[in-house]
Scaffold this motif. Structure first.
Motif, PDB file in Angstrom:
ATOM      1  N   ARG A 203       1.286   7.755 -10.794  1.00  0.00           N
ATOM      2  CA  ARG A 203       1.574   6.372 -10.398  1.00  0.00           C
ATOM      3  C   ARG A 203       0.435   5.785  -9.590  1.00  0.00           C
ATOM      4  N   TRP A 204      -0.146   6.582  -8.693  1.00  0.00           N
ATOM      5  CA  TRP A 204      -1.232   6.053  -7.876  1.00  0.00           C
ATOM      6  C   TRP A 204      -2.411   5.628  -8.744  1.00  0.00           C
ATOM      7  N   GLU A 205      -2.760   6.431  -9.733  1.00  0.00           N
ATOM      8  CA  GLU A 205      -3.850   6.056 -10.641  1.00  0.00           C
ATOM      9  C   GLU A 205      -3.547   4.736 -11.337  1.00  0.00           C
ATOM     10  N   ALA A 206      -2.296   4.560 -11.760  1.00  0.00           N
ATOM     11  CA  ALA A 206      -1.905   3.323 -12.426  1.00  0.00           C
ATOM     12  C   ALA A 206      -1.967   2.134 -11.470  1.00  0.00           C
ATOM     13  N   MET A 207      -1.567   2.341 -10.237  1.00  0.00           N
ATOM     14  CA  MET A 207      -1.632   1.268  -9.239  1.00  0.00           C
ATOM     15  C   MET A 207      -3.068   0.828  -8.992  1.00  0.00           C
ATOM     16  N   MET A 208      -3.948   1.789  -8.828  1.00  0.00           N
ATOM     17  CA  MET A 208      -5.346   1.460  -8.547  1.00  0.00           C
ATOM     18  C   MET A 208      -5.980   0.733  -9.719  1.00  0.00           C
ATOM     19  N   ALA A 209      -5.567   1.090 -10.934  1.00  0.00           N
ATOM     20  CA  ALA A 209      -6.101   0.417 -12.110  1.00  0.00           C
ATOM     21  C   ALA A 209      -5.428  -0.928 -12.355  1.00  0.00           C
ATOM     22  N   GLY A 210      -4.244  -1.119 -11.743  1.00  0.00           N
ATOM     23  CA  GLY A 210      -3.443  -2.300 -12.061  1.00  0.00           C
ATOM     24  C   GLY A 210      -3.437  -3.402 -11.036  1.00  0.00           C
ATOM     25  N   GLY A 211      -4.268  -3.309  -9.995  1.00  0.00           N
ATOM     26  CA  GLY A 211      -4.379  -4.417  -9.057  1.00  0.00           C
ATOM     27  C   GLY A 211      -4.020  -4.129  -7.620  1.00  0.00           C
ATOM     28  N   ALA A 212      -3.815  -2.854  -7.249  1.00  0.00           N
ATOM     29  CA  ALA A 212      -3.443  -2.531  -5.877  1.00  0.00           C
ATOM     30  C   ALA A 212      -4.526  -2.932  -4.876  1.00  0.00           C
ATOM     31  N   VAL A 213      -5.786  -2.757  -5.252  1.00  0.00           N
ATOM     32  CA  VAL A 213      -6.877  -3.081  -4.336  1.00  0.00           C
ATOM     33  C   VAL A 213      -6.900  -4.581  -4.044  1.00  0.00           C
ATOM     34  N   ALA A 214      -6.693  -5.390  -5.074  1.00  0.00           N
ATOM     35  CA  ALA A 214      -6.675  -6.839  -4.877  1.00  0.00           C
ATOM     36  C   ALA A 214      -5.509  -7.254  -3.986  1.00  0.00           C
ATOM     37  N   GLU A 215      -4.355  -6.599  -4.139  1.00  0.00           N
ATOM     38  CA  GLU A 215      -3.208  -6.912  -3.285  1.00  0.00           C
ATOM     39  C   GLU A 215      -3.521  -6.648  -1.820  1.00  0.00           C
ATOM     40  N   VAL A 216      -4.101  -5.506  -1.537  1.00  0.00           N
ATOM     41  CA  VAL A 216      -4.403  -5.163  -0.143  1.00  0.00           C
ATOM     42  C   VAL A 216      -5.491  -6.079   0.409  1.00  0.00           C
ATOM     43  N   ALA A 217      -6.468  -6.431  -0.422  1.00  0.00           N
ATOM     44  CA  ALA A 217      -7.515  -7.351   0.021  1.00  0.00           C
ATOM     45  C   ALA A 217      -6.918  -8.690   0.441  1.00  0.00           C
ATOM     46  N   GLU A 218      -5.913  -9.148  -0.302  1.00  0.00           N
ATOM     47  CA  GLU A 218      -5.263 -10.405   0.050  1.00  0.00           C
ATOM     48  C   GLU A 218      -4.496 -10.278   1.367  1.00  0.00           C
ATOM     49  N   LEU A 219      -3.839  -9.146   1.592  1.00  0.00           N
ATOM     50  CA  LEU A 219      -3.163  -8.924   2.867  1.00  0.00           C
ATOM     51  C   LEU A 219      -4.157  -9.002   4.020  1.00  0.00           C
ATOM     52  N   LEU A 220      -5.307  -8.360   3.855  1.00  0.00           N
ATOM     53  CA  LEU A 220      -6.307  -8.364   4.910  1.00  0.00           C
ATOM     54  C   LEU A 220      -6.837  -9.767   5.157  1.00  0.00           C
ATOM     55  N   ARG A 221      -6.941 -10.572   4.112  1.00  0.00           N
ATOM     56  CA  ARG A 221      -7.420 -11.953   4.283  1.00  0.00           C
ATOM     57  C   ARG A 221      -6.434 -12.780   5.108  1.00  0.00           C
ATOM     58  N   GLN A 222      -5.164 -12.415   5.082  1.00  0.00           N
ATOM     59  CA  GLN A 222      -4.167 -13.152   5.867  1.00  0.00           C
ATOM     60  C   GLN A 222      -4.255 -12.843   7.360  1.00  0.00           C
TER      61      GLN A 222
END
Length: 318
Positions: A203-222
Motif C-alpha cells: 500500500r505504501w508503494e501505491a500511495m507514493m506513486a499515487g500522490g501522497a507526496v503532493a498531499e503532504v506538500a499541500e499540508l505543509l503549504r498551509q
C-alpha cells in the motif's frame, strides 16, 4: 423493533473497506467512516480512503468531511455518525479507530468542556517538549498511555489542567451519553502479522506513486500546527521530513512502513481485548480480505449466516 447496525473493524490494511463495500452492495447498506484520519479532506491518498469509483458503488458517509486545520474528536464523530445512521436502512460502520466505535456501543463518559487555555497549553508543551517528556507530567492514573501516543498524552494533560483530574478517572465514570439505540453486530478482521506487513509495504508503494507526496506538500503549504491530528496521520511526518530535506525518500518509506506496522499491532491488541459487542454478536475473521471475490455466500457461508441473523432477524421482532 431495534434497527440493526454492522461494525466492520480491524487493523489498517486488513481489508475492512473491501468487506464493507461488498456488504453494502449485498444488503443495501451505507458505509459510515470510523477511521479518525479518513475524516480529513486533504488526506485521500495517504489514508487510503475509498476511491471515487468505490463511493459510486454504495453510499458513503463521513469521508473527507473535516479540513485538516480542525481537530476531530470522539464526541464530534459520535454525533455525526448517529446523524448519518438515521438515514440508512443498514448502517455499516467501517474503520480502525476503536475509541470511536466504543463511543457508539458503550457510550461516552461525563467529561466536561475543557477551557481553551488548557488546550493551548497542552499543545504548546507537546510541541516544545515532545510526547515522552509531557507524558511524565501526567497524573499517575494516566501512566498506561503510551509515551509515544502524542494525541492521547496531549488530551490527558489538557484534561488534568482543565479539571484537576486524570483522564482515566473521568473515563471510569458512568457514561453521560448512553450506548446508541441500535442492535450492533461486529465483524472483526484479525489477519496474521505477516499478511499485514506485506500489505502495508504494498500500500505504501501505491500511495507514493499515487500522490501522497503532493498531499503532504499541500499540508505543509498551509502552515498548520504540527500537533493537529491530520499532521500526525501515518506517513505524513515521514514525507514531511523528506520534503524538508531531513531524510531520503528511502528512509521516509522505511520509517512510515515500520510505524504503520507497529500501529496495526496495537490496533489488533486493542480489538482483541475490548468488548465492543457481546461475544454472540461478534464474528471474527482471521484472514485479510484482499478483494471482493472473497466475500460471497458460497465461499464465506459462516459469515453470511451471521449476517443474515444480524440483518434480517431484527425486522421480525415485535
Amino acid at each position: 423493533m431495534t434497527q440493526p447496525a454492522l461494525i466492520v473493524a480491524g487493523p489498517t490494511t486488513s481489508g475492512k473497506s473491501a468487506l464493507a463495500l461488498a456488504l453494502a452492495e449485498r444488503f443495501g447498506g451505507t458505509i459510515i467512516n470510523a477511521d479518525a484520519m479518513q475524516c480529513y479532506r486533504e488526506l485521500r491518498v495517504i489514508t487510503a480512503r475509498p476511491t471515487p469509483e468505490d463511493e459510486a458503488r454504495a453510499p458513503h458517509a463521513l469521508y473527507g468531511v473535516l479540513p485538516a486545520a480542525v481537530a476531530g474528536h470522539v464526541g464530534w464523530w459520535r454525533e455525526a455518525a448517529l446523524e448519518a445512521m438515521t438515514t440508512s436502512r443498514l448502517p455499516i460502520l467501517c474503520g480502525g479507530t476503536g475509541m470511536y466505535l466504543r463511543a457508539l456501543t458503550k457510550g461516552i463518559s461525563a467529561l466536561p468542556e475543557i477551557p481553551e487555555a488548557a488546550r493551548e497549553e497542552a499543545r504548546a508543551r507537546l510541541a516544545a517538549e515532545g510526547p515522552a517528556k509531557l507524558h511524565a507530567a501526567l497524573h499517575p492514573d494516566d501512566s498506561a498511555i503510551r509515551p509515544s501516543d502524542s494525541q492521547r498524552i496531549a488530551r490527558a494533560y489538557e484534561v488534568l489542567l482543565g479539571t484537576g483530574r486524570s483522564l482515566a478517572s473521568w473515563q471510569r465514570e458512568a457514561p453521560v451519553l448512553p450506548p446508541a439505540p441500535y442492535d450492533f453486530r461486529a465483524i472483526l478482521l484479525d489477519p496474521p502479522r505477516a499478511e499485514l506487513k506485506s500489505a502495508i509495504a504494498t500500500r505504501w508503494e501505491a500511495m507514493m506513486a499515487g500522490g501522497a507526496v503532493a498531499e503532504v506538500a499541500e499540508l505543509l503549504r498551509q502552515g498548520l500546527d504540527p500537533t493537529l491530528p491530520a499532521m500526525r496521520a501515518h506517513g505524513v511526518p515521514e514525507v514531511a521530513a523528506m520534503l524538508r530535506g531531513e531524510i531520503t525518500e528511502e528512509e521516509a518509506s522505511r520509517r512510515a512502513i515500520a510505524n504503520t506496522g507497529a500501529y496495526t499491532k496495537r490496533q489488533a491488541t486493542w480489538f482483541r481485548h475490548q468488548e465492543l459487542v457481546p461475544t454472540a454478536h461478534l464474528h471474527r475473521i482471521n484472514a485479510r480480505i484482499a478483494g471482493l471475490t472473497q466475500v460471497s455466500e458460497r465461499n464465506a457461508p459462516e459469515l453470511f449466516s451471521f449476517l443474515h441473523e444480524a440483518v434480517d432477524a431484527p425486522q421480525h421482532r415485535p
